[in-house]
Design a protein around this motif. Structure first.
Motif, mmCIF file in Angstrom:
data_model
loop_
_atom_site.group_PDB
_atom_site.id
_atom_site.type_symbol
_atom_site.label_atom_id
_atom_site.label_comp_id
_atom_site.label_asym_id
_atom_site.label_seq_id
_atom_site.Cartn_x
_atom_site.Cartn_y
_atom_site.Cartn_z
ATOM 1 N N GLU A 1 75.160 95.327 -40.119
ATOM 2 C CA GLU A 1 74.916 94.511 -41.307
ATOM 3 C C GLU A 1 75.114 93.053 -40.918
ATOM 4 O OE1 GLU A 1 77.099 95.656 -44.726
ATOM 5 O OE2 GLU A 1 76.423 97.738 -44.682
ATOM 6 N N LEU A 2 74.022 92.352 -40.759
ATOM 7 C CA LEU A 2 74.041 90.972 -40.288
ATOM 8 C C LEU A 2 73.268 90.087 -41.258
ATOM 9 C CD1 LEU A 2 73.251 91.789 -36.562
ATOM 10 C CD2 LEU A 2 75.440 90.912 -37.412
ATOM 11 N N PRO A 3 73.611 88.794 -41.315
ATOM 12 C CA PRO A 3 72.872 87.889 -42.201
ATOM 13 C C PRO A 3 71.419 87.723 -41.745
ATOM 14 C CG PRO A 3 74.955 86.912 -41.460
ATOM 15 C CD PRO A 3 74.720 88.121 -40.615
ATOM 16 N N ASP A 4 70.547 87.365 -42.680
ATOM 17 C CA ASP A 4 69.200 86.955 -42.304
ATOM 18 C C ASP A 4 69.301 85.736 -41.395
ATOM 19 O OD1 ASP A 4 68.446 88.951 -43.983
ATOM 20 O OD2 ASP A 4 67.696 87.632 -45.571
ATOM 21 N N ALA A 5 68.393 85.630 -40.435
ATOM 22 C CA ALA A 5 68.569 84.606 -39.396
ATOM 23 C C ALA A 5 67.285 83.844 -39.117
ATOM 24 C CB ALA A 5 69.073 85.254 -38.110
ATOM 25 N N VAL A 6 67.476 82.664 -38.569
ATOM 26 C CA VAL A 6 66.400 81.897 -37.965
ATOM 27 C C VAL A 6 66.683 81.879 -36.464
ATOM 28 C CG1 VAL A 6 67.606 79.683 -38.280
ATOM 29 C CG2 VAL A 6 65.118 79.726 -37.937
ATOM 30 N N VAL A 7 65.611 81.948 -35.653
ATOM 31 C CA VAL A 7 65.780 82.081 -34.204
ATOM 32 C C VAL A 7 64.975 81.000 -33.483
ATOM 33 C CG1 VAL A 7 65.770 83.696 -32.270
ATOM 34 C CG2 VAL A 7 65.887 84.580 -34.628
ATOM 35 N N PRO A 8 65.569 79.828 -33.273
ATOM 36 C CA PRO A 8 64.865 78.775 -32.541
ATOM 37 C C PRO A 8 64.660 79.162 -31.071
ATOM 38 C CG PRO A 8 66.679 77.875 -33.830
ATOM 39 C CD PRO A 8 66.854 79.358 -33.804
ATOM 40 N N ARG B 1 67.314 90.331 -39.811
ATOM 41 C CA ARG B 1 66.021 90.049 -40.440
ATOM 42 C C ARG B 1 65.667 88.601 -40.185
ATOM 43 N NH1 ARG B 1 62.934 88.211 -44.643
ATOM 44 N NH2 ARG B 1 64.635 86.928 -45.461
ATOM 45 N N ASN B 2 64.564 88.392 -39.496
ATOM 46 C CA ASN B 2 64.089 87.047 -39.175
ATOM 47 C C ASN B 2 63.431 86.439 -40.413
ATOM 48 O OD1 ASN B 2 62.846 84.766 -38.179
ATOM 49 N ND2 ASN B 2 61.484 85.852 -36.773
ATOM 50 N N VAL B 3 63.969 85.323 -40.908
ATOM 51 C CA VAL B 3 63.443 84.726 -42.142
ATOM 52 C C VAL B 3 62.039 84.169 -41.949
ATOM 53 C CG1 VAL B 3 65.737 84.196 -43.048
ATOM 54 C CG2 VAL B 3 64.514 82.466 -41.688
ATOM 55 N N SER C 1 66.148 76.718 -46.322
ATOM 56 C CA SER C 1 65.451 76.961 -47.587
ATOM 57 C C SER C 1 64.857 78.361 -47.649
ATOM 58 C CB SER C 1 64.348 75.921 -47.794
ATOM 59 O OG SER C 1 63.267 76.128 -46.906
ATOM 60 N N ARG C 2 64.642 78.969 -46.487
ATOM 61 C CA ARG C 2 64.110 80.328 -46.431
ATOM 62 C C ARG C 2 65.219 81.372 -46.543
ATOM 63 N NH1 ARG C 2 58.826 80.841 -43.909
ATOM 64 N NH2 ARG C 2 57.919 78.779 -43.539
ATOM 65 N N GLY C 3 66.467 80.917 -46.659
ATOM 66 C CA GLY C 3 67.571 81.844 -46.858
ATOM 67 C C GLY C 3 68.317 82.250 -45.613
ATOM 68 N N ALA C 4 68.155 81.522 -44.525
ATOM 69 C CA ALA C 4 68.872 81.875 -43.298
ATOM 70 C C ALA C 4 70.375 81.748 -43.505
ATOM 71 C CB ALA C 4 68.424 80.985 -42.141
ATOM 72 N N LEU D 1 76.036 77.084 -40.984
ATOM 73 C CA LEU D 1 75.561 78.401 -40.573
ATOM 74 C C LEU D 1 76.298 78.854 -39.317
ATOM 75 C CD1 LEU D 1 71.663 78.334 -40.917
ATOM 76 C CD2 LEU D 1 73.373 79.034 -42.591
ATOM 77 N N PRO D 2 76.777 80.089 -39.284
ATOM 78 C CA PRO D 2 77.325 80.592 -38.028
ATOM 79 C C PRO D 2 76.229 80.649 -36.977
ATOM 80 C CG PRO D 2 77.089 82.371 -39.615
ATOM 81 C CD PRO D 2 76.802 81.091 -40.358
ATOM 82 N N ALA D 3 76.593 80.367 -35.730
ATOM 83 C CA ALA D 3 75.619 80.336 -34.640
ATOM 84 C C ALA D 3 75.960 81.402 -33.602
ATOM 85 C CB ALA D 3 75.589 78.960 -33.981
ATOM 86 N N ALA D 4 74.981 82.226 -33.280
ATOM 87 C CA ALA D 4 75.134 83.230 -32.224
ATOM 88 C C ALA D 4 74.422 82.721 -30.983
ATOM 89 C CB ALA D 4 74.554 84.562 -32.669
ATOM 90 N N LEU D 5 75.183 82.376 -29.958
ATOM 91 C CA LEU D 5 74.611 81.963 -28.685
ATOM 92 C C LEU D 5 74.382 83.221 -27.852
ATOM 93 C CD1 LEU D 5 76.930 78.899 -28.076
ATOM 94 C CD2 LEU D 5 74.506 78.823 -28.672
ATOM 95 N N VAL D 6 73.117 83.509 -27.545
ATOM 96 C CA VAL D 6 72.796 84.779 -26.897
ATOM 97 C C VAL D 6 72.078 84.553 -25.568
ATOM 98 C CG1 VAL D 6 72.619 85.922 -29.137
ATOM 99 C CG2 VAL D 6 70.546 85.060 -28.032
ATOM 100 N N SER D 7 72.117 85.566 -24.740
ATOM 101 C CA SER D 7 71.429 85.551 -23.449
ATOM 102 C C SER D 7 69.923 85.637 -23.656
ATOM 103 C CB SER D 7 71.910 86.737 -22.602
ATOM 104 O OG SER D 7 70.996 87.020 -21.557
#
Length: 238
Positions: free
Chosen positions: A126-133, A158-160, A178-181, A205-211
């Motif tokens: 169960e994770l928040p909706d996210a934006v992925v730059p 879920r990618n907003v 504005s898209r709910g991220a 917004l919490p930030a997940a730094l990923v590989s």
């Protein structure tokens, strides 16, 4: 057999599966460490004369990472070119089999079966909706129909911007909010986001730094990607 790879993830997949086949790879092919082959430039600007000079039996490429014009020139020169298309996990696994078994004549590697099992066992969190730059200056994010987006969806993200008509739309941080991220996922490639470069643009917004290798490469990294990505996503929202 002599193989030139124009795709970093395929370079790793071939080198791990059938050592000795690769004779050339791009400057961006960083795995496996210590790979000793001729470097033939970038994915977008390969030295085509150098590729031809290596006399490969097969050139492996990707429709997104490599330019169609370059691949057409290699074909015109008489080289066999195998081009992958990867828009999701299942397609990526099929394409790996096609490259390694059908293209390179190797036995199906054990790690490919392990990757299939690892992802089949994933239970979404169960994770928040996210934006992925994936880039900044200008900001670009994951949109529809992407391999990385499919991996994140399987993990519960879920990618907003998944409904955007573009695969890599230009979306500003304000647009994302504005898209709910409720989360920003920042990989370290193709743009190298870090704790000091990226999160500050998404205050609150919490930030997940990923590989980036775990998120965007289709190859041996798929075996550990569910664990690596899942841990980074969960850590961001604790």
């Amino acid at each position: 057999m002599r193989v030139v790879s124009l795709v970093p993830s395929l370079t790793e997949a071939i080198a791990v599966t059938a050592p000795g086949l690769l004779v050339g790879a791009t400057d961006w092919c960083t795995h496996p460490a210590g790979l000793d082959v001729v470097r033939i430039g970038g994915t977008k600007n390969p030295d085509l004369d150098a590729v031809m000079g290596l006399r490969p039996d097969l050139v492996v490429a990707n429709e997104e990472e490599n330019r169609a014009r370059d691949l057409d020139l290699l074909r015109t020169a008489g080289l066999a070119v195998l081009v992958t298309e990867v828009r999701g996990l299942e397609q990526g696994l099929r394409e790996l089999h096609r490259v390694l078994v059908d293209g390179c004549g190797a036995a199906r590697p054990r790690w490919l079966d392990e990757a299939e099992r690892a992802w089949a066992a994933v239970v979404p969190h169960e994770l928040p909706d996210a934006v992925v730059p994936v880039w900044r200056r200008p900001w670009m994010v994951l949109g529809r129909d992407t391999f990385a987006g499919d991996l994140l969806a399987r993990l519960g993200v879920r990618n907003v911007c998944a409904g955007h008509p573009d695969r890599y739309p230009r979306v500003t941080p304000d647009d994302a909010r504005s898209r709910g991220a409720g989360l920003v996922v920042l990989p370290d490639e193709p743009y190298r986001f870090t704790a000091d470069d990226g999160p500050e643009s998404f205050p609150g917004l919490p930030a997940a730094l990923v590989s980036g290798r775990s998120l965007t490469w289709y190859g041996p990294s798929l075996v550990t990607a569910p664990r690596v990505l899942g841990a980074a996503l969960r850590a961001a929202i604790r």
